[in-house]
Scaffold this motif. Structure first.
Motif, PDB file in Angstrom:
ATOM      1  N   GLU A  11       8.422  -2.129 -11.306  1.00 26.28           N
ATOM      2  CA  GLU A  11       7.492  -1.184 -11.920  1.00 26.28           C
ATOM      3  C   GLU A  11       7.165   0.003 -11.020  1.00 26.28           C
ATOM      4  O   GLU A  11       6.928   1.104 -11.515  1.00 26.28           O
ATOM      5  N   ILE A  12       7.158  -0.173  -9.706  1.00 27.97           N
ATOM      6  CA  ILE A  12       6.769   0.933  -8.823  1.00 27.97           C
ATOM      7  C   ILE A  12       7.866   1.968  -8.652  1.00 27.97           C
ATOM      8  O   ILE A  12       7.627   3.023  -8.087  1.00 27.97           O
ATOM      9  N   ALA A  13       9.064   1.696  -9.134  1.00 28.75           N
ATOM     10  CA  ALA A  13      10.177   2.631  -8.962  1.00 28.75           C
ATOM     11  C   ALA A  13       9.856   4.018  -9.510  1.00 28.75           C
ATOM     12  O   ALA A  13      10.355   5.016  -9.008  1.00 28.75           O
ATOM     13  N   ALA A  14       9.002   4.092 -10.523  1.00 28.20           N
ATOM     14  CA  ALA A  14       8.683   5.376 -11.144  1.00 28.20           C
ATOM     15  C   ALA A  14       7.544   6.118 -10.438  1.00 28.20           C
ATOM     16  O   ALA A  14       7.288   7.273 -10.729  1.00 28.20           O
ATOM     17  N   LEU A  15       6.869   5.462  -9.512  1.00 24.71           N
ATOM     18  CA  LEU A  15       5.738   6.093  -8.833  1.00 24.71           C
ATOM     19  C   LEU A  15       6.198   7.052  -7.742  1.00 24.71           C
ATOM     20  O   LEU A  15       7.297   6.926  -7.205  1.00 24.71           O
ATOM     21  N   HIS A  16       5.334   8.002  -7.398  1.00 23.82           N
ATOM     22  CA  HIS A  16       5.636   8.953  -6.318  1.00 23.82           C
ATOM     23  C   HIS A  16       5.735   8.201  -4.984  1.00 23.82           C
ATOM     24  O   HIS A  16       6.686   8.352  -4.245  1.00 23.82           O
ATOM     25  N   SER A  17       4.737   7.399  -4.689  1.00 25.49           N
ATOM     26  CA  SER A  17       4.770   6.562  -3.491  1.00 25.49           C
ATOM     27  C   SER A  17       5.030   5.137  -3.954  1.00 25.49           C
ATOM     28  O   SER A  17       4.258   4.573  -4.711  1.00 25.49           O
TER      29      SER A  17
END
Length: 157
Positions: A11-17
């Motif tokens: 899920e974090i792959a799309a976040l900036h950090s």
């Protein structure tokens, strides 16, 4: 808990950090959880203290602070599996002689790839800390730009 962490890594792959900090009490199984995640993902866990320590030990003392960022990036590149970097035993990053901001360093690595790191301190009242107030290595941070993942005694019982 492993499945929850594994899903969060996707899920974090799309976040900036793309930084997940694995937070939990000492002896609570964070290292075991990280090893299971590495096994599931076909990745390897970088022991920062050992890997970065070896690299820095080869340098003269006065060069270590100047080269710490570069050395960390080079070692991280060796350990990363695609766009995933798993970090454990990061205490060396808090060594005052290296003049690093450990959380800032982790966040910078998390711009280029997903990073999951075992946090050696605690999460309390929405703040991350390392060491006790008054200790020379004491650090206190807010949670901006990272995703805390609290482990609940993984592998015990």
């Amino acid at each position: 808990m492993l499945t929850r962490l594994d899903r969060l890594v996707d899920e974090i792959a799309a976040l900036h950090s793309k930084l997940i900090l694995l937070v939990g009490r000492p002896g609570g199984g964070k290292t075991a959880l990280m090893a299971e995640l590495a096994n599931r993902r076909g990745a390897k866990v970088m022991n920062v203290g050992a890997a970065l320590g070896r690299r820095l030990a080869a340098l003269p003392q006065r060069q270590r602070a100047l080269q710490a960022n570069v050395a960390m990036r080079e070692v991280a590149d060796e350990y990363a599996s695609g766009d995933l970097l798993l970090l454990d035993n990061i205490e060396l990053l808090f060594d005052q002689s290296l003049k690093l901001d450990p959380l800032d360093l982790l966040k910078r690595h998390a711009h280029a790839r997903r990073v999951v790191a075992v946090w050696p301190g605690e999460l309390r009242d929405g703040r991350l800390s390392y060491a006790q107030m008054g200790h020379p290595e004491y650090q206190d941070y807010g949670l901006d730009g990272l995703v805390p993942f609290e482990s609940e005694s993984f592998g015990e019982g």
